[in-house]
Structure formats: structure tokens, C-alpha cells
Motif scaffolding. Sequence first.
Motif, PDB file in Angstrom:
ATOM      1  N   ILE A  73       1.013  -1.465  -0.012  1.00  0.00           N
ATOM      2  CA  ILE A  73       0.209  -0.019  -0.192  1.00  0.00           C
ATOM      3  C   ILE A  73       0.562   1.138   0.248  1.00  0.00           C
ATOM      4  CG2 ILE A  73      -0.286   0.336   2.930  1.00  0.00           C
ATOM      5  CD1 ILE A  73      -3.056   0.581  -0.116  1.00  0.00           C
ATOM      6  N   VAL A  74       2.171   1.099   0.654  1.00  0.00           N
ATOM      7  CA  VAL A  74       2.941   2.045   0.646  1.00  0.00           C
ATOM      8  C   VAL A  74       3.091   2.433  -0.757  1.00  0.00           C
ATOM      9  CG1 VAL A  74       5.166   2.955   1.091  1.00  0.00           C
ATOM     10  CG2 VAL A  74       3.430   1.600   2.974  1.00  0.00           C
ATOM     11  N   GLN A  75       3.302   1.237  -1.941  1.00  0.00           N
ATOM     12  CA  GLN A  75       4.158   1.489  -2.943  1.00  0.00           C
ATOM     13  C   GLN A  75       2.704   2.490  -3.901  1.00  0.00           C
ATOM     14  OE1 GLN A  75       7.049   1.451  -4.811  1.00  0.00           O
ATOM     15  NE2 GLN A  75       7.395   1.363  -2.112  1.00  0.00           N
ATOM     16  N   GLU A  76       2.036   1.967  -3.215  1.00  0.00           N
ATOM     17  CA  GLU A  76       0.130   2.690  -4.474  1.00  0.00           C
ATOM     18  C   GLU A  76       0.507   3.722  -4.023  1.00  0.00           C
ATOM     19  OE1 GLU A  76      -3.045   0.487  -3.664  1.00  0.00           O
ATOM     20  OE2 GLU A  76      -2.588  -1.638  -2.982  1.00  0.00           O
ATOM     21  N   HIS A  77       0.448   4.121  -2.564  1.00  0.00           N
ATOM     22  CA  HIS A  77       0.383   5.857  -2.695  1.00  0.00           C
ATOM     23  C   HIS A  77       0.888   6.290  -3.244  1.00  0.00           C
ATOM     24  CE1 HIS A  77      -1.792   4.404   1.690  1.00  0.00           C
ATOM     25  NE2 HIS A  77      -3.009   4.830   0.135  1.00  0.00           N
ATOM     26  N   ARG A  78       2.928   6.098  -3.885  1.00  0.00           N
ATOM     27  CA  ARG A  78       3.261   6.598  -4.532  1.00  0.00           C
ATOM     28  C   ARG A  78       3.346   6.873  -6.062  1.00  0.00           C
ATOM     29  NH1 ARG A  78       7.522   5.357  -7.401  1.00  0.00           N
ATOM     30  NH2 ARG A  78       7.011   3.631  -7.098  1.00  0.00           N
ATOM     31  N   LEU A  79       2.925   5.345  -6.320  1.00  0.00           N
ATOM     32  CA  LEU A  79       2.593   4.997  -7.680  1.00  0.00           C
ATOM     33  C   LEU A  79       1.596   6.023  -8.255  1.00  0.00           C
ATOM     34  CD1 LEU A  79       4.115   3.559  -9.834  1.00  0.00           C
ATOM     35  CD2 LEU A  79       2.509   1.829  -9.544  1.00  0.00           C
ATOM     36  N   TYR A  80       0.532   5.601  -7.768  1.00  0.00           N
ATOM     37  CA  TYR A  80      -1.319   6.315  -8.226  1.00  0.00           C
ATOM     38  C   TYR A  80      -1.117   7.796  -8.432  1.00  0.00           C
ATOM     39  CZ  TYR A  80      -5.393   4.172  -9.837  1.00  0.00           C
ATOM     40  OH  TYR A  80      -6.890   4.121 -10.205  1.00  0.00           O
ATOM     41  N   PRO A  81      -0.639   8.188  -7.816  1.00  0.00           N
ATOM     42  CA  PRO A  81      -0.152   9.866  -8.113  1.00  0.00           C
ATOM     43  C   PRO A  81       1.024  10.057  -9.243  1.00  0.00           C
ATOM     44  CG  PRO A  81      -0.301   9.202  -5.762  1.00  0.00           C
ATOM     45  CD  PRO A  81      -0.003   8.203  -5.956  1.00  0.00           C
ATOM     46  N   ALA A  82       1.921   9.001  -9.308  1.00  0.00           N
ATOM     47  CA  ALA A  82       2.886   9.583 -10.180  1.00  0.00           C
ATOM     48  C   ALA A  82       2.209   9.130 -11.553  1.00  0.00           C
ATOM     49  CB  ALA A  82       3.928   9.037  -9.643  1.00  0.00           C
ATOM     50  N   ALA A  83       1.338   7.901 -11.538  1.00  0.00           N
ATOM     51  CA  ALA A  83       0.332   7.036 -12.868  1.00  0.00           C
ATOM     52  C   ALA A  83      -0.895   8.482 -13.230  1.00  0.00           C
ATOM     53  CB  ALA A  83      -0.435   5.968 -12.341  1.00  0.00           C
ATOM     54  N   LEU A  84      -1.010   8.936 -12.402  1.00  0.00           N
ATOM     55  CA  LEU A  84      -1.626   9.693 -13.466  1.00  0.00           C
ATOM     56  C   LEU A  84      -2.005  11.174 -13.169  1.00  0.00           C
ATOM     57  CD1 LEU A  84      -4.729  10.593 -12.831  1.00  0.00           C
ATOM     58  CD2 LEU A  84      -4.871  11.693 -10.671  1.00  0.00           C
ATOM     59  N   ALA A  85      -0.909  11.262 -12.660  1.00  0.00           N
ATOM     60  CA  ALA A  85      -0.192  12.587 -13.549  1.00  0.00           C
ATOM     61  C   ALA A  85       0.809  12.406 -14.705  1.00  0.00           C
ATOM     62  CB  ALA A  85       1.172  13.229 -13.046  1.00  0.00           C
ATOM     63  N   LEU A  86       1.016  10.623 -15.131  1.00  0.00           N
ATOM     64  CA  LEU A  86       1.670  10.765 -16.495  1.00  0.00           C
ATOM     65  C   LEU A  86       0.462  10.967 -17.484  1.00  0.00           C
ATOM     66  CD1 LEU A  86       4.534   9.654 -17.518  1.00  0.00           C
ATOM     67  CD2 LEU A  86       2.956   7.276 -17.354  1.00  0.00           C
ATOM     68  N   ILE A  87      -0.425  10.466 -17.065  1.00  0.00           N
ATOM     69  CA  ILE A  87      -1.350  10.593 -17.991  1.00  0.00           C
ATOM     70  C   ILE A  87      -2.027  11.880 -18.366  1.00  0.00           C
ATOM     71  CG2 ILE A  87      -3.856   9.330 -18.630  1.00  0.00           C
ATOM     72  CD1 ILE A  87      -2.919   6.601 -16.564  1.00  0.00           C
ATOM     73  N   ALA A  88      -1.780  12.698 -17.245  1.00  0.00           N
ATOM     74  CA  ALA A  88      -3.389  14.074 -16.947  1.00  0.00           C
ATOM     75  C   ALA A  88      -2.226  14.597 -17.924  1.00  0.00           C
ATOM     76  CB  ALA A  88      -3.872  14.215 -15.456  1.00  0.00           C
ATOM     77  N   GLY A  89      -0.860  14.302 -18.005  1.00  0.00           N
ATOM     78  CA  GLY A  89      -0.107  15.971 -18.562  1.00  0.00           C
ATOM     79  C   GLY A  89       0.497  14.955 -19.638  1.00  0.00           C
ATOM     80  N   GLY A  90      -0.353  14.417 -20.318  1.00  0.00           N
ATOM     81  CA  GLY A  90       0.330  13.348 -21.643  1.00  0.00           C
ATOM     82  C   GLY A  90       1.265  12.840 -21.834  1.00  0.00           C
ATOM     83  N   GLY A  91       1.729  12.023 -20.719  1.00  0.00           N
ATOM     84  CA  GLY A  91       2.848  11.436 -20.753  1.00  0.00           C
ATOM     85  C   GLY A  91       2.688  10.022 -21.084  1.00  0.00           C
ATOM     86  N   ALA A  92       1.577   9.503 -21.556  1.00  0.00           N
ATOM     87  CA  ALA A  92       0.795   7.991 -21.581  1.00  0.00           C
ATOM     88  C   ALA A  92      -0.702   8.520 -21.594  1.00  0.00           C
ATOM     89  CB  ALA A  92       1.349   7.379 -20.698  1.00  0.00           C
ATOM     90  N   ALA A  93      -0.398   7.480 -23.216  1.00  0.00           N
ATOM     91  CA  ALA A  93      -2.428   7.306 -23.570  1.00  0.00           C
ATOM     92  C   ALA A  93      -2.531   6.092 -24.422  1.00  0.00           C
ATOM     93  CB  ALA A  93      -2.494   8.020 -24.543  1.00  0.00           C
ATOM     94  N   LEU A  94      -3.898   5.555 -24.086  1.00  0.00           N
ATOM     95  CA  LEU A  94      -4.122   4.420 -24.575  1.00  0.00           C
ATOM     96  C   LEU A  94      -4.118   4.669 -26.415  1.00  0.00           C
ATOM     97  CD1 LEU A  94      -4.718   2.102 -23.635  1.00  0.00           C
ATOM     98  CD2 LEU A  94      -7.067   2.504 -23.898  1.00  0.00           C
ATOM     99  N   ASP A  95      -3.479   3.485 -26.686  1.00  0.00           N
ATOM    100  CA  ASP A  95      -3.183   4.136 -28.436  1.00  0.00           C
ATOM    101  C   ASP A  95      -3.468   2.844 -28.611  1.00  0.00           C
ATOM    102  OD1 ASP A  95      -1.108   5.593 -31.100  1.00  0.00           O
ATOM    103  OD2 ASP A  95      -3.133   4.475 -30.682  1.00  0.00           O
ATOM    104  N   GLY A  96      -4.850   2.540 -29.281  1.00  0.00           N
ATOM    105  CA  GLY A  96      -4.659   0.920 -29.922  1.00  0.00           C
ATOM    106  C   GLY A  96      -4.349  -0.071 -29.103  1.00  0.00           C
ATOM    107  N   GLY A  97      -5.197  -0.340 -27.855  1.00  0.00           N
ATOM    108  CA  GLY A  97      -5.169  -1.062 -26.929  1.00  0.00           C
ATOM    109  C   GLY A  97      -3.432  -0.811 -25.812  1.00  0.00           C
ATOM    110  N   ARG A  98      -2.887  -0.560 -26.007  1.00  0.00           N
ATOM    111  CA  ARG A  98      -1.480  -0.521 -25.810  1.00  0.00           C
ATOM    112  C   ARG A  98      -0.925   1.054 -25.375  1.00  0.00           C
ATOM    113  NH1 ARG A  98       1.430  -4.591 -27.022  1.00  0.00           N
ATOM    114  NH2 ARG A  98       3.481  -4.156 -26.714  1.00  0.00           N
ATOM    115  N   VAL A  99      -0.436   0.930 -24.114  1.00  0.00           N
ATOM    116  CA  VAL A  99       0.120   2.433 -23.592  1.00  0.00           C
ATOM    117  C   VAL A  99       1.295   2.466 -24.561  1.00  0.00           C
ATOM    118  CG1 VAL A  99       0.864   3.627 -21.404  1.00  0.00           C
ATOM    119  CG2 VAL A  99      -0.868   1.439 -20.984  1.00  0.00           C
ATOM    120  N   ARG A 100       0.824   4.010 -24.813  1.00  0.00           N
ATOM    121  CA  ARG A 100       1.653   4.758 -25.476  1.00  0.00           C
ATOM    122  C   ARG A 100       2.615   6.073 -24.506  1.00  0.00           C
ATOM    123  NH1 ARG A 100       1.139   9.397 -27.344  1.00  0.00           N
ATOM    124  NH2 ARG A 100      -1.461   8.938 -28.096  1.00  0.00           N
ATOM    125  N   LEU A 101       4.288   5.251 -24.354  1.00  0.00           N
ATOM    126  CA  LEU A 101       4.414   7.128 -23.459  1.00  0.00           C
ATOM    127  C   LEU A 101       5.346   7.730 -24.894  1.00  0.00           C
ATOM    128  CD1 LEU A 101       6.536   3.861 -20.624  1.00  0.00           C
ATOM    129  CD2 LEU A 101       4.199   5.622 -21.012  1.00  0.00           C
TER     130      LEU A 101
END
Length: 220
Positions: A178-206
Motif C-alpha cells: 500500500i505504501v507503493q500504491e500511494h506513491r505509484l497512483y499519483p505518479a501514474a495519474l500525473a503521467l496520463i493527465a499530463g499527456g505522458g501516457a495514453a491508450l493507443d490501439g489497446g496499448r499504452v503509448r509513452l
Amino acid sequence: MSASPAPKKRVAILISGRGSNMVSLIEAARAPDYPAEIVLVLANRPDAAGLTRAQAAGIPARAIDHKGFADRASFDAALQAELEGAGIELIVLAGFMRILTDAFVEAWAGRMINIHPSLLPLFKGTHTHARALEAGMRLHGCTVHYVVPELDAGPIVAQAAVPVLPGDDAETLAARVIVQEHRLYPAALALIAGGGAALDGGRVRLAEAERDPGAALLSL
Ligand SMILES: Nc1nc2c(c(=O)[nH]1)N[C@@H](CN(C=O)c1ccc(C(=O)N[C@@H](CCC(=O)O)C(=O)O)cc1)CN2
Ligand SMILES: NCC(=O)N[C@@H]1O[C@H](COP(=O)([O-])[O-])[C@@H](O)[C@H]1O
């Protein structure tokens, strides 16, 4: 003259329980440069402790009790009405324990993520920590993934790993994950919301900048 920052993505968090991941996300989103704002919390259970925590943080938070609906589709339609009314752009599932209909999931394809307490595709479903111990794993962890109709099967955005230590039981292992969840989730959301990652044809494009194999999202 520097360009004005991109508008923050409007995010709803869906919960069913205590909401510790929700709290981590709310706290991370307080940073002025965080690319998302948490504007709504919805719970499928009126007794979800996270509702009180969201309200205490000044976030509009409401229960939509799934028991008040004849079927999944009508419950999901009620969720959809709240999300549309709030102008939501991204949905974050954080301990949300209801299976969503295919129609709802497909309507939010590429705009809905979940965190799961295992290194998917290992240990889909429930009781992940006990199962990891039973399997004799030396590594365990958590996964942020896009949500698809099939449970716990969506394209993976980020993972964090922890060691399984001698003497671990499900509780001690869960506490490390859970300690890692609390670190990973905000970082992952920031990545997506900031345009660093997106779903493209069923795969994650970084985005190019996020392709560093030593990226901070993976840690032991
Ligand atoms: N269509 C999808 N819906 C959801 C997904 C998904 O990947 N696809 N992720 C889940 C979260 N989750 C695992 O990460 C999960 C949540 C709930 C269940 C489940 O069996 N729920 C039961 C009720 C359980 C309860 O109320 O305690 C049910 O809905 O009947 C499995 C996995 C969120 N939704
Ligand atoms: N299948 C989904 C699932 O098991 N999610 C898990 O529920 C917990 C919610 O805790 P929280 O309410 O304190 O964030 C978290 O550990 C999350 O990974």
C-alpha cells in the motif's frame, strides 16, 4: 512570454471503502503544477469511510448506493449522469469494488484507470497478497492499468514492486504494497493527465521523455 499551463484534467475518484489511495491522490493534486484536479468523489456504498475523508478535504463527495438499482446498467447510468454533470474527463478507480458494465467501460475507454494490488497479470481478482505468499513469490507489488471490460486485464500504465520478506503474512505484505500504491497512483495519474501516457490501439503509448527504463514509476 511563457505559454499558459494546460488546463488541469477534471478527475473523479470512485471508491467503495476507506479511500487511502484517494487521499494520496487528493494530496498530490494540491501541487500547483499537478496536471489534474480532483473535482468529485463517488462511492457505491453510503458507509464508505472515504466519503468523509473527501468531504474533509473539501471535495464534493456523494454515495450512489448500488443496492438502490435494479441492475448494473441502471447503476452505471446513475454514475454516468453524475460524471457528466461534473464535466469529468478522467475516472480513477481507487478500491472501487463494483464490476462495471461493458457499455460504461467502453464509453470511458482510455479515460478510466484502476489500481490493483498485484503485479498483473499475476493474481487477478481478490486475496492477492495471500495468493502471492502461497505461490512463494519473492517479488510482489501493485499495478495501475487502464480499465477494460475484462477484470484486471487492461493495458498496464505503471507498476511498483516490493520484496516478499521472511515471516511475511498477508497483512505485512499488504502494508508494504500500500505504501507503493500511494506513491505509484499519483505518479501514474500525473503521467496520463499530463499527456505522458495514453491508450493507443489497446496499448499504452509513452511519450518520448517517459521512455527512460529507469523511470521513477518502477521501484523495488
Ligand atoms: N469491467 C470492469 N469493471 C471493473 C474493473 C475492471 O477491470 N473491469 N476493475 C474493478 C476493480 N476490481 C479489481 O481491480 C474488482 C472490483 C470488484 C470485483 C467484484 O467481484 N465485485 C463484485 C462485488 C464485490 C463487493 O461488492 O464486495 C460485483 O461487482 O459483483 C472484482 C474486481 C472495478 N470494476
Ligand atoms: N481489485 C481492486 C482492489 O483490490 N483494489 C485495492 O483495494 C485497496 C483499496 O484501498 P483504499 O480504499 O485504502 O485505497 C487497494 O489496496 C487497492 O489496490
